[in-house]
Design a protein around this motif. Sequence first.
Motif, PDB file in Angstrom:
ATOM      1  N   MET A 230     -28.394  45.491  27.534  1.00  0.00           N
ATOM      2  CA  MET A 230     -27.604  44.553  26.757  1.00  0.00           C
ATOM      3  C   MET A 230     -27.373  45.113  25.346  1.00  0.00           C
ATOM      4  N   ILE A 231     -26.119  45.216  24.938  1.00  0.00           N
ATOM      5  CA  ILE A 231     -25.805  45.749  23.612  1.00  0.00           C
ATOM      6  C   ILE A 231     -25.979  44.664  22.537  1.00  0.00           C
ATOM      7  N   ILE A 232     -25.430  43.490  22.795  1.00  0.00           N
ATOM      8  CA  ILE A 232     -25.583  42.359  21.882  1.00  0.00           C
ATOM      9  C   ILE A 232     -25.986  41.141  22.699  1.00  0.00           C
ATOM     10  N   ASP A 233     -27.023  40.441  22.255  1.00  0.00           N
ATOM     11  CA  ASP A 233     -27.467  39.205  22.909  1.00  0.00           C
ATOM     12  C   ASP A 233     -27.770  38.182  21.819  1.00  0.00           C
ATOM     13  N   ILE A 234     -26.818  37.309  21.597  1.00  0.00           N
ATOM     14  CA  ILE A 234     -26.932  36.282  20.547  1.00  0.00           C
ATOM     15  C   ILE A 234     -27.045  34.926  21.224  1.00  0.00           C
ATOM     16  N   HIS A 235     -28.066  34.165  20.846  1.00  0.00           N
ATOM     17  CA  HIS A 235     -28.303  32.869  21.508  1.00  0.00           C
ATOM     18  C   HIS A 235     -28.446  31.756  20.471  1.00  0.00           C
ATOM     19  N   ASN A 236     -27.483  30.841  20.487  1.00  0.00           N
ATOM     20  CA  ASN A 236     -27.507  29.641  19.630  1.00  0.00           C
ATOM     21  C   ASN A 236     -27.789  29.964  18.162  1.00  0.00           C
ATOM     22  N   VAL A 237     -27.078  30.948  17.648  1.00  0.00           N
ATOM     23  CA  VAL A 237     -27.288  31.380  16.262  1.00  0.00           C
ATOM     24  C   VAL A 237     -26.418  30.584  15.304  1.00  0.00           C
ATOM     25  N   SER A 238     -27.043  30.131  14.229  1.00  0.00           N
ATOM     26  CA  SER A 238     -26.325  29.473  13.139  1.00  0.00           C
ATOM     27  C   SER A 238     -26.723  30.140  11.831  1.00  0.00           C
ATOM     28  N   TRP A 239     -25.840  30.047  10.850  1.00  0.00           N
ATOM     29  CA  TRP A 239     -26.146  30.571   9.515  1.00  0.00           C
ATOM     30  C   TRP A 239     -25.467  29.685   8.483  1.00  0.00           C
TER      31      TRP A 239
ATOM     32  N   SER B 261     -27.994  53.405  14.680  1.00  0.00           N
ATOM     33  CA  SER B 261     -27.373  53.477  16.003  1.00  0.00           C
ATOM     34  C   SER B 261     -26.077  52.678  16.068  1.00  0.00           C
ATOM     35  N   ILE B 262     -25.639  52.170  14.901  1.00  0.00           N
ATOM     36  CA  ILE B 262     -24.414  51.376  14.835  1.00  0.00           C
ATOM     37  C   ILE B 262     -23.426  52.063  13.903  1.00  0.00           C
ATOM     38  N   GLY B 263     -22.241  52.350  14.405  1.00  0.00           N
ATOM     39  CA  GLY B 263     -21.173  52.853  13.545  1.00  0.00           C
ATOM     40  C   GLY B 263     -20.315  51.682  13.098  1.00  0.00           C
ATOM     41  N   TRP B 264     -20.054  51.595  11.785  1.00  0.00           N
ATOM     42  CA  TRP B 264     -19.301  50.460  11.261  1.00  0.00           C
ATOM     43  C   TRP B 264     -18.204  50.977  10.344  1.00  0.00           C
ATOM     44  N   VAL B 265     -16.969  50.658  10.680  1.00  0.00           N
ATOM     45  CA  VAL B 265     -15.817  51.051   9.869  1.00  0.00           C
ATOM     46  C   VAL B 265     -15.213  49.786   9.276  1.00  0.00           C
ATOM     47  N   SER B 266     -15.187  49.706   7.950  1.00  0.00           N
ATOM     48  CA  SER B 266     -14.680  48.506   7.289  1.00  0.00           C
ATOM     49  C   SER B 266     -14.042  48.861   5.956  1.00  0.00           C
ATOM     50  N   THR B 267     -13.223  47.951   5.446  1.00  0.00           N
ATOM     51  CA  THR B 267     -12.588  48.154   4.148  1.00  0.00           C
ATOM     52  C   THR B 267     -13.629  48.224   3.042  1.00  0.00           C
ATOM     53  N   SER B 268     -14.672  47.421   3.152  1.00  0.00           N
ATOM     54  CA  SER B 268     -15.715  47.426   2.124  1.00  0.00           C
ATOM     55  C   SER B 268     -16.404  48.786   2.042  1.00  0.00           C
TER      56      SER B 268
ATOM     57  N   ALA C 244     -23.100  60.077  14.051  1.00  0.00           N
ATOM     58  CA  ALA C 244     -24.488  59.812  14.446  1.00  0.00           C
ATOM     59  C   ALA C 244     -24.607  59.456  15.920  1.00  0.00           C
ATOM     60  N   THR C 245     -23.523  59.660  16.679  1.00  0.00           N
ATOM     61  CA  THR C 245     -23.486  59.321  18.107  1.00  0.00           C
ATOM     62  C   THR C 245     -23.993  57.897  18.336  1.00  0.00           C
ATOM     63  N   PRO C 246     -23.309  56.910  17.750  1.00  0.00           N
ATOM     64  CA  PRO C 246     -23.797  55.527  17.844  1.00  0.00           C
ATOM     65  C   PRO C 246     -23.640  54.957  19.242  1.00  0.00           C
ATOM     66  N   LYS C 247     -24.474  53.977  19.554  1.00  0.00           N
ATOM     67  CA  LYS C 247     -24.344  53.256  20.818  1.00  0.00           C
ATOM     68  C   LYS C 247     -23.356  52.098  20.682  1.00  0.00           C
ATOM     69  N   LEU C 248     -23.144  51.655  19.442  1.00  0.00           N
ATOM     70  CA  LEU C 248     -22.230  50.550  19.164  1.00  0.00           C
ATOM     71  C   LEU C 248     -21.332  50.953  17.999  1.00  0.00           C
ATOM     72  N   LEU C 249     -20.029  50.807  18.192  1.00  0.00           N
ATOM     73  CA  LEU C 249     -19.055  51.124  17.147  1.00  0.00           C
ATOM     74  C   LEU C 249     -18.281  49.856  16.819  1.00  0.00           C
ATOM     75  N   ILE C 250     -18.344  49.427  15.561  1.00  0.00           N
ATOM     76  CA  ILE C 250     -17.648  48.225  15.110  1.00  0.00           C
ATOM     77  C   ILE C 250     -16.490  48.635  14.208  1.00  0.00           C
ATOM     78  N   LEU C 251     -15.284  48.277  14.615  1.00  0.00           N
ATOM     79  CA  LEU C 251     -14.078  48.577  13.844  1.00  0.00           C
ATOM     80  C   LEU C 251     -13.568  47.269  13.255  1.00  0.00           C
ATOM     81  N   ASP C 252     -13.809  47.084  11.973  1.00  0.00           N
ATOM     82  CA  ASP C 252     -13.509  45.817  11.296  1.00  0.00           C
ATOM     83  C   ASP C 252     -12.125  45.890  10.658  1.00  0.00           C
ATOM     84  N   GLU C 253     -11.138  45.333  11.365  1.00  0.00           N
ATOM     85  CA  GLU C 253      -9.751  45.291  10.903  1.00  0.00           C
ATOM     86  C   GLU C 253      -9.291  46.661  10.388  1.00  0.00           C
TER      87      GLU C 253
END
Length: 262
Positions: free
Chosen positions: A1-10, A77-84, A157-166
């Motif tokens: 499982m790459i992401i497992d989110i259960h009943n999360v609030s913030w 292990s996470i690649g993140w591409v974002s404007t910030s 870094a050969t990530p397992k998860l790549l997040i492309l934010d807009e």
Amino acid sequence: MIIDIHNVSWEQNNNKILEQISWKVNEGEHWCLLGLNGSGKTTLLNMINGYIWPSEGSMEVLGKKFGEFDLRELRKSIGWVSTSLQQKLYGSETALKIVLSGKFATIGLYDQTDSADMIQAEELMRTLGCTALMERTYNTLSQGEKQRVLIARALMATPKLLILDEPCTGLDVFAREQLLQMIAAVAGEQNAPTIIYVTHHVEEILPCFAKTLLIKKGKVFAANDTSEVLTSALMSDFFGVPVHIEKRNSRNWITVEGDLWN
């Protein structure tokens, strides 16, 4: 499982930004995360990357349960591409050094690299059409060129998860289509990371994103196969105004049919 989110609030200042979010992403799935501005997308991404902590619920990312694992190690292990991220990088550094810094997840290149790192960085830049940019400084690149360099950096870094934010923000239509074609090529690689593509533009959802999560006002509106989500009826409910979804050349295009003025 790459992401497992259960009943999360913030919540922040007694205001719930995310409410009862549940979402599962399996290895090998590529998802689109779709929501309008202010829907909670960025908050959810910050949580997945371990920068903020759930007020309620449980989270596991890449099999690591929050509260039981060093999240600084998880981020490697996470690649993140974002404007910030773009705004934090040193504009005077060459594109090649920007890519090399991705191995260490640092802003700036301070660690020692070896010939294998150099070969990997050059190969990534070649694959993503950045060969001619290697010795150019980051601040001289166009927006589209910067995004390609950032994706190469994220893959270093050969990530397992790549997040492309807009990633298409600020691009003209030709640069956008070029970048989308490149993302499709990355997704099609044999050992591609799981990709989460974040947008508020339906037409950017490529065929490789077989799953789509709709988020609205901090809640999950729908999470299913993209073909089941991107229907005129469901998207009209999601946007709160009549829209028509038309499929052309394996992409979905949206037309607003309701009156937005009144």
